[in-house]
Design a protein around this motif. Structure first.
Motif, PDB file in Angstrom:
ATOM      1  N   GLU A 134       0.821  -1.203   0.000  1.00 32.68           N
ATOM      2  CA  GLU A 134       0.000   0.000   0.000  1.00 32.68           C
ATOM      3  C   GLU A 134       0.865   1.268   0.000  1.00 32.68           C
ATOM      4  N   MET A 135       1.939   1.262   0.780  1.00 30.80           N
ATOM      5  CA  MET A 135       2.845   2.404   0.824  1.00 30.80           C
ATOM      6  C   MET A 135       3.503   2.598  -0.541  1.00 30.80           C
ATOM      7  N   TRP A 136       3.954   1.511  -1.155  1.00 31.41           N
ATOM      8  CA  TRP A 136       4.595   1.594  -2.469  1.00 31.41           C
ATOM      9  C   TRP A 136       3.612   2.101  -3.516  1.00 31.41           C
ATOM     10  N   GLU A 137       2.373   1.602  -3.463  1.00 33.82           N
ATOM     11  CA  GLU A 137       1.365   2.031  -4.432  1.00 33.82           C
ATOM     12  C   GLU A 137       1.025   3.512  -4.257  1.00 33.82           C
ATOM     13  N   SER A 138       0.817   3.939  -3.020  1.00 30.84           N
ATOM     14  CA  SER A 138       0.444   5.335  -2.776  1.00 30.84           C
ATOM     15  C   SER A 138       1.591   6.293  -3.091  1.00 30.84           C
ATOM     16  N   SER A 139       2.815   5.803  -3.117  1.00 36.41           N
ATOM     17  CA  SER A 139       3.972   6.636  -3.461  1.00 36.41           C
ATOM     18  C   SER A 139       4.205   6.717  -4.967  1.00 36.41           C
ATOM     19  N   GLY A 140       3.431   5.942  -5.730  1.00 32.51           N
ATOM     20  CA  GLY A 140       3.585   5.956  -7.180  1.00 32.51           C
ATOM     21  C   GLY A 140       4.724   5.098  -7.696  1.00 32.51           C
ATOM     22  N   TRP A 141       5.187   4.165  -6.878  1.00 31.02           N
ATOM     23  CA  TRP A 141       6.333   3.348  -7.252  1.00 31.02           C
ATOM     24  C   TRP A 141       5.950   2.002  -7.857  1.00 31.02           C
ATOM     25  N   ILE A 142       4.675   1.726  -7.971  1.00 30.37           N
ATOM     26  CA  ILE A 142       4.214   0.464  -8.551  1.00 30.37           C
ATOM     27  C   ILE A 142       3.620   0.770  -9.918  1.00 30.37           C
ATOM     28  N   HIS A 143       3.956  -0.049 -10.890  1.00 31.36           N
ATOM     29  CA  HIS A 143       3.447   0.104 -12.250  1.00 31.36           C
ATOM     30  C   HIS A 143       2.602  -1.107 -12.607  1.00 31.36           C
ATOM     31  N   LYS A 144       1.593  -0.910 -13.449  1.00 29.60           N
ATOM     32  CA  LYS A 144       0.628  -1.973 -13.716  1.00 29.60           C
ATOM     33  C   LYS A 144       1.256  -3.231 -14.303  1.00 29.60           C
ATOM     34  N   GLN A 145       2.320  -3.121 -15.067  1.00 29.13           N
ATOM     35  CA  GLN A 145       2.917  -4.317 -15.649  1.00 29.13           C
ATOM     36  C   GLN A 145       3.716  -5.135 -14.629  1.00 29.13           C
ATOM     37  N   ASP A 146       4.037  -4.548 -13.501  1.00 32.80           N
ATOM     38  CA  ASP A 146       4.778  -5.234 -12.439  1.00 32.80           C
ATOM     39  C   ASP A 146       4.083  -4.964 -11.112  1.00 32.80           C
ATOM     40  N   PRO A 147       2.922  -5.569 -10.879  1.00 36.40           N
ATOM     41  CA  PRO A 147       2.102  -5.206  -9.720  1.00 36.40           C
ATOM     42  C   PRO A 147       2.726  -5.519  -8.363  1.00 36.40           C
ATOM     43  N   TYR A 148       3.753  -6.335  -8.331  1.00 33.97           N
ATOM     44  CA  TYR A 148       4.417  -6.619  -7.068  1.00 33.97           C
ATOM     45  C   TYR A 148       5.507  -5.598  -6.755  1.00 33.97           C
ATOM     46  N   GLY A 149       5.903  -4.810  -7.730  1.00 33.08           N
ATOM     47  CA  GLY A 149       6.861  -3.763  -7.464  1.00 33.08           C
ATOM     48  C   GLY A 149       8.168  -3.874  -8.213  1.00 33.08           C
ATOM     49  N   TRP A 150       9.125  -3.104  -7.720  1.00 33.47           N
ATOM     50  CA  TRP A 150      10.388  -2.973  -8.420  1.00 33.47           C
ATOM     51  C   TRP A 150      11.118  -4.296  -8.552  1.00 33.47           C
ATOM     52  N   PHE A 151      11.125  -5.123  -7.540  1.00 35.30           N
ATOM     53  CA  PHE A 151      11.837  -6.397  -7.634  1.00 35.30           C
ATOM     54  C   PHE A 151      11.194  -7.287  -8.698  1.00 35.30           C
ATOM     55  N   HIS A 152       9.899  -7.216  -8.856  1.00 35.40           N
ATOM     56  CA  HIS A 152       9.192  -7.942  -9.919  1.00 35.40           C
ATOM     57  C   HIS A 152       9.765  -7.507 -11.274  1.00 35.40           C
ATOM     58  N   TRP A 153       9.896  -6.187 -11.453  1.00 33.72           N
ATOM     59  CA  TRP A 153      10.500  -5.656 -12.671  1.00 33.72           C
ATOM     60  C   TRP A 153      11.924  -6.159 -12.827  1.00 33.72           C
ATOM     61  N   TYR A 154      12.715  -6.111 -11.764  1.00 35.16           N
ATOM     62  CA  TYR A 154      14.118  -6.518 -11.834  1.00 35.16           C
ATOM     63  C   TYR A 154      14.248  -7.987 -12.236  1.00 35.16           C
ATOM     64  N   CYS A 155      13.394  -8.832 -11.712  1.00 35.66           N
ATOM     65  CA  CYS A 155      13.433 -10.248 -12.096  1.00 35.66           C
ATOM     66  C   CYS A 155      13.237 -10.405 -13.602  1.00 35.66           C
ATOM     67  N   ARG A 156      12.281  -9.693 -14.150  1.00 39.51           N
ATOM     68  CA  ARG A 156      12.014  -9.767 -15.588  1.00 39.51           C
ATOM     69  C   ARG A 156      13.164  -9.164 -16.392  1.00 39.51           C
ATOM     70  N   PHE A 157      13.665  -8.036 -15.950  1.00 40.09           N
ATOM     71  CA  PHE A 157      14.802  -7.396 -16.612  1.00 40.09           C
ATOM     72  C   PHE A 157      15.993  -8.353 -16.621  1.00 40.09           C
ATOM     73  N   TYR A 158      16.274  -8.955 -15.483  1.00 39.80           N
ATOM     74  CA  TYR A 158      17.419  -9.846 -15.354  1.00 39.80           C
ATOM     75  C   TYR A 158      17.307 -11.035 -16.309  1.00 39.80           C
ATOM     76  N   LEU A 159      16.116 -11.605 -16.401  1.00 37.56           N
ATOM     77  CA  LEU A 159      15.932 -12.733 -17.312  1.00 37.56           C
ATOM     78  C   LEU A 159      16.299 -12.348 -18.740  1.00 37.56           C
ATOM     79  N   ALA A 160      15.865 -11.180 -19.162  1.00 33.86           N
ATOM     80  CA  ALA A 160      16.157 -10.728 -20.511  1.00 33.86           C
ATOM     81  C   ALA A 160      17.638 -10.399 -20.668  1.00 33.86           C
ATOM     82  N   ALA A 161      18.184  -9.636 -19.751  1.00 31.91           N
ATOM     83  CA  ALA A 161      19.566  -9.191 -19.857  1.00 31.91           C
ATOM     84  C   ALA A 161      20.548 -10.348 -19.698  1.00 31.91           C
ATOM     85  N   ALA A 162      20.255 -11.276 -18.833  1.00 31.20           N
ATOM     86  CA  ALA A 162      21.157 -12.407 -18.623  1.00 31.20           C
ATOM     87  C   ALA A 162      21.263 -13.262 -19.878  1.00 31.20           C
ATOM     88  N   ARG A 163      20.254 -13.242 -20.682  1.00 32.21           N
ATOM     89  CA  ARG A 163      20.280 -13.973 -21.956  1.00 32.21           C
ATOM     90  C   ARG A 163      20.820 -13.107 -23.084  1.00 32.21           C
TER      91      ARG A 163
END
Length: 190
Positions: A134-163
């Protein structure tokens, strides 16, 4: 900076050039689970142990997603069931299956990955850290494509970049952080 993402297409973990579609709740469409959960290659590190991503030379985290998860950085709660006020949808505890199964090897999924209760003993440093969704969402740090937050994004980024994908825009969806929160994000400070 990472380009913005317009679609929900993500890389299939089983076949580097094969893409799969995900539904808004993280469920995969069209790729068998055993293909989704194969291990990934490692990113290179500099002499200080920071990860290197050729397309994003200013982005240098010190831990891979697997290392973060194995360290218990979220007290076992990161991929818990949530209701996102950003998307208006509920997400089940199955979202973690989007990522390679070797990231979770040796972890008790119910208590170390998808628990609704933060457990200090799961965290390597035996402390609670971080804010609520809730704090992350109200701060504007959550984006709809990664609803769990920044680490969700990082996991996806890492998968792409590591390959060594050159078209990281398929999953990036956000700018790579350069200022606000970089310490907590790129160093996963303890």
């Amino acid at each position: 900076m990472a380009p913005k993402r317009a679609s929900s297409t993500v890389l299939s973990q089983g076949t580097p050039n094969k893409r799969r579609q995900t539904t808004s709740n993280g469920k995969s469409k069209g790729t068998p689970e055993h293909e989704q959960n194969n291990s990934t290659s490692s990113a290179e590190r500099d002499k200080h142990g920071k990860l290197l991503f050729a397309d994003f030379p200013d982005f240098k985290p010190n831990m891979t997603p697997k290392e973060v998860l194995q360290a218990g950085s979220f007290g076992g709660t990161y991929f818990r069931p949530i209701h996102s006020s950003i998307t208006g949808e509920k997400y089940s505890a199955e979202v973690y299956k989007e990522f390679p199964s070797d990231w979770f090897k040796g972890l008790n999924i119910k208590t170390q990955v998808t628990s609704s209760v933060y457990r200090n003993e799961v965290n390597t440093y035996k402390v609670k850290c971080g804010g609520s969704l809730e704090m992350w969402e109200s701060s504007g740090w959550i984006h709809k494509q990664d609803p769990y937050g920044w680490f969700h994004w990082y996991c996806r980024f890492y998968l792409a970049a590591a390959r060594k994908m050159t078209d990281v825009k398929l999953i990036a969806g956000r700018d790579v952080p350069e200022t606000r929160g970089v310490g907590e994000i790129t160093s996963f400070q303890r």
